[in-house]
Enzyme design. Structure first.
Site, short mmCIF file in Angstrom:
data_model
loop_
_atom_site.label_atom_id
_atom_site.label_comp_id
_atom_site.label_asym_id
_atom_site.label_seq_id
_atom_site.Cartn_x
_atom_site.Cartn_y
_atom_site.Cartn_z
CG ASP A 52 -1.75 1.21 1.37
OD1 ASP A 52 -1.71 2.05 0.45
OD2 ASP A 52 -2.44 1.33 2.39
CD GLU A 131 36.51 9.99 -1.72
OE1 GLU A 131 37.28 10.19 -0.77
OE2 GLU A 131 36.55 10.65 -2.76
CD GLU A 133 34.61 12.62 5.03
OE1 GLU A 133 35.78 12.70 4.62
OE2 GLU A 133 33.93 13.62 5.34
CD GLU A 188 38.20 11.79 6.53
OE1 GLU A 188 38.73 12.82 6.96
OE2 GLU A 188 38.36 11.36 5.38
CD GLU A 195 36.85 8.82 2.86
OE1 GLU A 195 36.92 10.01 3.22
OE2 GLU A 195 37.38 8.37 1.83
CG HIS A 244 34.73 13.84 -1.47
ND1 HIS A 244 36.03 13.74 -1.08
CD2 HIS A 244 34.22 14.93 -0.83
CE1 HIS A 244 36.32 14.72 -0.24
NE2 HIS A 244 35.23 15.45 -0.06
NE ARG A 315 43.18 16.21 -1.40
CZ ARG A 315 42.72 14.98 -1.38
NH1 ARG A 315 41.54 14.70 -0.87
NH2 ARG A 315 43.45 14.00 -1.90
CD GLU A 332 37.35 14.13 -4.55
OE1 GLU A 332 38.12 15.10 -4.61
OE2 GLU A 332 37.49 13.20 -3.73
NE ARG A 334 37.16 18.80 -2.43
CZ ARG A 334 37.80 17.91 -1.68
NH1 ARG A 334 38.11 16.74 -2.18
NH2 ARG A 334 38.13 18.19 -0.45
#
Ligand code: ADP
Ligand code: MG
Ligand code: MG
Ligand code: MG
Ligand code: MG
Length: 443
Positions: A52, A131, A133, A188, A195, A244, A315, A332, A334
């Site tokens: 349902d 990735e 975390e 981390e 991670e 990421h 980064r 990537e 981020r």
């Protein structure tokens, strides 16, 4: 692994499986289960199990509530833990309506629709390596989660075993037992923060894997008297949890993002794909960072991006190109965090990139200096825009981005938007500790 109907029936019998969970994911990213005894497995494999839909928040209206679950045979797995001594397996399902069409409110079916668009453009698959975390927190005496990190005590007592580390290892081992290829796990930057990254797979499989991963992390953590949380920013002043997304497109088994003749080894298609990711970054933020709390992470610095730019070196921007080339050439993204519904986030990211390819959108020059050290004026000169700073501005940007709305489809877009807007309104009406501390005696 590939399974046929017969394989599944045989394994269920041989392994003495008693119950099967038919799983799917709702619009907000929660895993839903319809559990059946093994006697109903035959029927379930034929896609004849009904449920349902109106019992699920924002799924369907009452008058169209009957839904079918069609299991994806290749998602068959027996949970490597027992429930009261019984073995339980799961199958991830697509949701179909009563007329036998994929239900447009089903995030997994919706992702398949966007994947099909990609295939029609001549690509075989998008590879996605996430990735995620997360934090491991202690439970209090009543068994409720606290925000006390799992590994706090470990600093002073070197002889004491670090529960967090043991737990992370067990999560990783359990995932491997369920067929994951875990590439790496590590502690981390924040206390209690972990991670685990696993090998990339196609868009749908990776999204399935993220849901399984969260379930495993939470289940295993409980055994260690810990709580695993994917809340993006549980502790003020500490890094938040991101997720990421590493993405690339493949055709004929080759990574089309790699071009050995290009000065930087990057193909034209990759540049257009990235241009699409940058162009729609404001639009997909609400989908990839769906909580009020998500913006506490994005605003706080650490490794979380605030600005819409790309770099091959540092980064700090939204998009990074890791230096490896060949089959590992990838972009990537981020900004995402693990509270995102992976099926919706993946659909939005894929659609944004494809749109860049379709329109041959030009990629701006990279920003290789640290954006955080630039003044607002310098950023304006370089044309660097901000990511939305609150769920409210993110929703506004989503409302202005028809491409990302299309990535969600009409039904999901409306449900998602309305639901999140309400969340924002509820939050805005709260009187927080911070306000009381700042204002109560000052005014
Ligand atoms: P980081 O250096 O950012 O911490 P990790 O090693 O934690 O990176 O994660 C990298 C992720 O990228 C893994 O999930 C990996 O499988 C994935 N990956 C590797 N090559 C590709 C590719 N060509 N396309 C998509 N993902 C990839
Ligand atoms: Mg990593
Ligand atoms: Mg890292
Ligand atoms: Mg990390
Ligand atoms: Mg990374």
């Amino acid at each position: 692994t590939e399974y046929s109907r017969e394989d599944i029936l045989r394994i269920a019998e041989n392994e003495n499986v008693r119950f099967i969970r038919l799983q799917f994911t709702d619009i907000l990213g929660a895993i839903k289960n319809v559990e059946i005894p093994v006697s109903q497995l035959d029927k379930a494999l034929d896609g004849e199990m009904m449920f349902d839909g109106s019992s699920i928040e924002g799924f369907v209206r009452l008058e169209e509530s009957d839904m079918y679950l069609k299991p994806d045979f290749n998602t068959w797995v027996i949970f490597p833990w027992e429930h009261n001594g019984r073995r339980i397996a799961r199958l991830i399902c697509d949701v179909y309506d009563i007329d036998g069409n994929p239900f447009e409110g089903d995030p997994r079916s919706n992702l398949k629709r966007v994947v099909k668009e990609m295939e029609e453009m001549g690509y075989e698959g998008m590879n996605l390596g996430a990735e995620p975390e997360f934090f491991l927190f202690k439970l209090d005496k009543e068994g409720n989660p606290t925000t006390e990190p799992s590994d706090e005590g470990g600093y002073f007592d070197l002889a004491a075993m670090d529960d967090g580390e043991e737990c992370r290892r067990e999560i990783s081992r359990t995932l491997e037992e369920m067929g994951f290829e875990v590439e790496m796990f590590h502690h981390e930057n924040a206390p209690g923060q972990q991670e685990i990254s696993f090998k990339y797979a196609d868009a749908v499989t990776s999204s399935d894997n993220l849901q399984t991963f969260k379930l495993v992390a939470k289940t295993v953590a409980r055994r260690y008297n810990l709580h695993a949380t994917f809340m993006p920013k549980p502790i003020y002043g500490q890094p938040g949890s991101g997720m990421h997304y590493n993405v690339s497109l493949f055709r004929e088994g080759k990574n089309v993002f790699y071009d050995e003749n290009d000065e930087f080894g990057l193909s034209k298609e990759m540049r257009h794909f990235m241009a699409g990711l940058l162009m729609h970054a404001r639009g997909y933020t609400a989908v990839c960072n769906p909580l009020v709390n998500s913006y506490k992470r994005l605003q706080s610095g650490f490794e979380a991006p605030k600005y819409i730019a790309w770099s091959g070196r540092n980064r700090s921007p939204l998009l990074r190109i890791p230096s490896t080339r060949g089959a590992a050439t990838r972009a990537e993204v981020r900004s995402l965090d693990p509270s995102a519904n992976p099926y919706l986030a993946t659909a939005a990211i894929l659609k944004a990139g494809l749109e860049g390819i379709r329109n041959e959108t030009e990629l701006d020059t990279p920003v290789d200096e640290n954006i955080y050290e630039m003044t607002k004026k310098q950023r304006d000169v370089e044309n660097i825009e901000d990511l939305p700073t609150t769920l409210y501005t993110a929703l506004k940007a989503l409302r202005e981005d028809e491409v990302i709305q299309e990535a969600l489809g009409k039904h999901i877009y409306k449900q998602f938007y309305d639901n999140k807007y309400l969340e924002w309104q509820m939050y805005s009406a709260q009187i927080t500790e911070w306000e009381l501390d700042e204002y109560l005696t000052q005014h």
